[in-house]
Scaffold this active site. Structure first.
Site, PDB file in Angstrom:
ATOM      1  N   GLY A 177       9.067  -0.495  39.196  1.00 13.99           N
ATOM      2  CA  GLY A 177       9.601   0.859  39.255  1.00 13.99           C
ATOM      3  C   GLY A 177      11.099   0.809  39.459  1.00 13.99           C
ATOM      4  O   GLY A 177      11.643  -0.212  39.903  1.00 13.99           O
ATOM      5  N   GLN A 234      19.253   3.561  42.201  1.00 14.73           N
ATOM      6  CA  GLN A 234      19.379   2.104  42.077  1.00 14.73           C
ATOM      7  C   GLN A 234      20.324   1.686  40.951  1.00 14.73           C
ATOM      8  O   GLN A 234      20.777   0.547  40.919  1.00 14.73           O
ATOM      9  CB  GLN A 234      18.003   1.457  41.850  1.00 14.73           C
ATOM     10  CG  GLN A 234      17.103   1.523  43.077  1.00 14.73           C
ATOM     11  CD  GLN A 234      15.779   0.844  42.819  1.00 14.73           C
ATOM     12  OE1 GLN A 234      14.860   1.434  42.262  1.00 14.73           O
ATOM     13  NE2 GLN A 234      15.676  -0.411  43.199  1.00 14.73           N
ATOM     14  N   CYS A 263      11.646  -5.010  46.506  1.00 15.06           N
ATOM     15  CA  CYS A 263      12.510  -4.008  45.889  1.00 15.06           C
ATOM     16  C   CYS A 263      13.596  -4.710  45.097  1.00 15.06           C
ATOM     17  O   CYS A 263      14.193  -5.669  45.568  1.00 15.06           O
ATOM     18  CB  CYS A 263      13.120  -3.135  46.983  1.00 15.06           C
ATOM     19  SG  CYS A 263      14.212  -1.854  46.340  1.00 15.06           S
ATOM     20  N   LEU A 264      13.857  -4.211  43.902  1.00 13.52           N
ATOM     21  CA  LEU A 264      14.909  -4.790  43.054  1.00 13.52           C
ATOM     22  C   LEU A 264      16.283  -4.704  43.721  1.00 13.52           C
ATOM     23  O   LEU A 264      17.170  -5.484  43.403  1.00 13.52           O
ATOM     24  CB  LEU A 264      14.946  -4.063  41.702  1.00 13.52           C
ATOM     25  CG  LEU A 264      13.710  -4.236  40.816  1.00 13.52           C
ATOM     26  CD1 LEU A 264      13.752  -3.255  39.656  1.00 13.52           C
ATOM     27  CD2 LEU A 264      13.591  -5.668  40.310  1.00 13.52           C
ATOM     28  N   HIS A 278       7.153   4.321  47.152  1.00 16.37           N
ATOM     29  CA  HIS A 278       8.387   3.527  47.205  1.00 16.37           C
ATOM     30  C   HIS A 278       9.520   4.215  46.431  1.00 16.37           C
ATOM     31  O   HIS A 278      10.651   4.320  46.928  1.00 16.37           O
ATOM     32  CB  HIS A 278       8.087   2.138  46.618  1.00 16.37           C
ATOM     33  CG  HIS A 278       9.247   1.193  46.598  1.00 16.37           C
ATOM     34  ND1 HIS A 278       9.301   0.069  47.401  1.00 16.37           N
ATOM     35  CD2 HIS A 278      10.388   1.182  45.857  1.00 16.37           C
ATOM     36  CE1 HIS A 278      10.437  -0.569  47.159  1.00 16.37           C
ATOM     37  NE2 HIS A 278      11.109   0.075  46.223  1.00 16.37           N
ATOM     38  N   GLU A 279       9.201   4.687  45.226  1.00 18.55           N
ATOM     39  CA  GLU A 279      10.253   5.270  44.381  1.00 18.55           C
ATOM     40  C   GLU A 279      10.701   6.628  44.920  1.00 18.55           C
ATOM     41  O   GLU A 279      11.898   6.960  44.861  1.00 18.55           O
ATOM     42  CB  GLU A 279       9.781   5.396  42.929  1.00 18.55           C
ATOM     43  CG  GLU A 279       9.374   4.073  42.272  1.00 18.55           C
ATOM     44  CD  GLU A 279      10.387   2.949  42.411  1.00 18.55           C
ATOM     45  OE1 GLU A 279      11.601   3.236  42.482  1.00 18.55           O
ATOM     46  OE2 GLU A 279       9.969   1.784  42.476  1.00 18.55           O
ATOM     47  N   HIS A 331      13.202   6.126  47.577  1.00 12.07           N
ATOM     48  CA  HIS A 331      14.559   5.866  47.059  1.00 12.07           C
ATOM     49  C   HIS A 331      15.317   7.179  46.841  1.00 12.07           C
ATOM     50  O   HIS A 331      16.512   7.262  47.088  1.00 12.07           O
ATOM     51  CB  HIS A 331      14.496   5.130  45.712  1.00 12.07           C
ATOM     52  CG  HIS A 331      14.448   3.632  45.828  1.00 12.07           C
ATOM     53  ND1 HIS A 331      15.428   2.905  46.454  1.00 12.07           N
ATOM     54  CD2 HIS A 331      13.539   2.724  45.375  1.00 12.07           C
ATOM     55  CE1 HIS A 331      15.124   1.609  46.387  1.00 12.07           C
ATOM     56  NE2 HIS A 331      13.985   1.466  45.738  1.00 12.07           N
TER      57      HIS A 331
HETATM   58 ZN    ZN Z   1      12.953  -0.255  45.357  1.00  7.31          ZN
END
Ligand code: ZN
Length: 190
Positions: free
Chosen positions: A46, A51, A89-90, A131-132, A135
């Site tokens: 995701g 991000q 997480c990226l 999670h998204e 963000h």
């Molecule tokens: Zn993330």
């Protein structure tokens, strides 16, 4: 389409609540297309707009055969607590923790054309939706860790060694950024 740079923890944009999308048009369509390409280039589950440095309430996802995007998501959660999966997480490369999440989640929002959209799921998809949406509220999953895990995560992020991890991640991703040829799979984050 364009592969964009993914911001790393420490970047203030990741801590800033995103604003509602009010204009549906070609710019939003391009954002969603670029986010999808960027997410796929790093094999992400995701990606939320903050991000890639855009403060709008949009995320893309690709989990367990489900994929798409949601604009202006409103999250509902329920079900038994799910502790079965490790979360990463990226934007926090190199770390992963077993974080309790609700086992079921649903987001109601819009698609890129402004049409109503509902995404509902359990397990990894439910985890991804939570999670998204976090963000978009300026929250990272590491904020939800408790006890030893939280101490471990914050300790690792504060060290100069983590700066090396972040720098390496940036340079590994860099060859794909802005390349029309797309990118490889780096398996960083999750
Ligand atoms: Zn993330």
């Amino acid at each position: 389409m364009t592969i964009l740079e993914i911001r790393i923890v420490g970047d203030p944009v990741l801590r800033t609540p995103a604003t509602e999308v009010t204009t549906f048009g070609p710019e939003l369509a391009r954002l969603v297309a670029d986010m999808t390409e960027t997410m796929d280039a790093v094999d992400g589950a995701g990606l939320a707009a903050p991000q890639i440095g855009v403060g709008l309430r949009v995320f893309t996802y690709r989990v367990d055969g489900h994929d798409g995007h949601v604009v202006n998501p409103v999250l509902e959660v329920g079900g038994p607590e799910d502790l079965s999966a490790s979360e990463g997480c990226l934007s926090v490369p190199g770390l992963g923790y077993r974080l309790p999440r609700h086992g079921w989640a649903r987001v109601t929002g819009a698609d890129v054309n402004g049409e109503p959209l509902v995404v509902e799921g359990e397990g990894m998809l439910a985890r991804c939706l939570q999670h998204e949406t976090d963000h978009l509220d300026g929250r990272l999953y590491i904020d939800r860790l408790r006890g030893a895990d939280k101490k471990d995560a914050l300790g690792k992020i504060r060290t100069s060694r983590y700066n090396d991890v972040a720098a390496k991640t940036r340079s590994k991703r860099a060859p794909a950024v802005d390349s029309s040829f797309g990118g490889g799979t780096f398996g960083v984050g999750r």
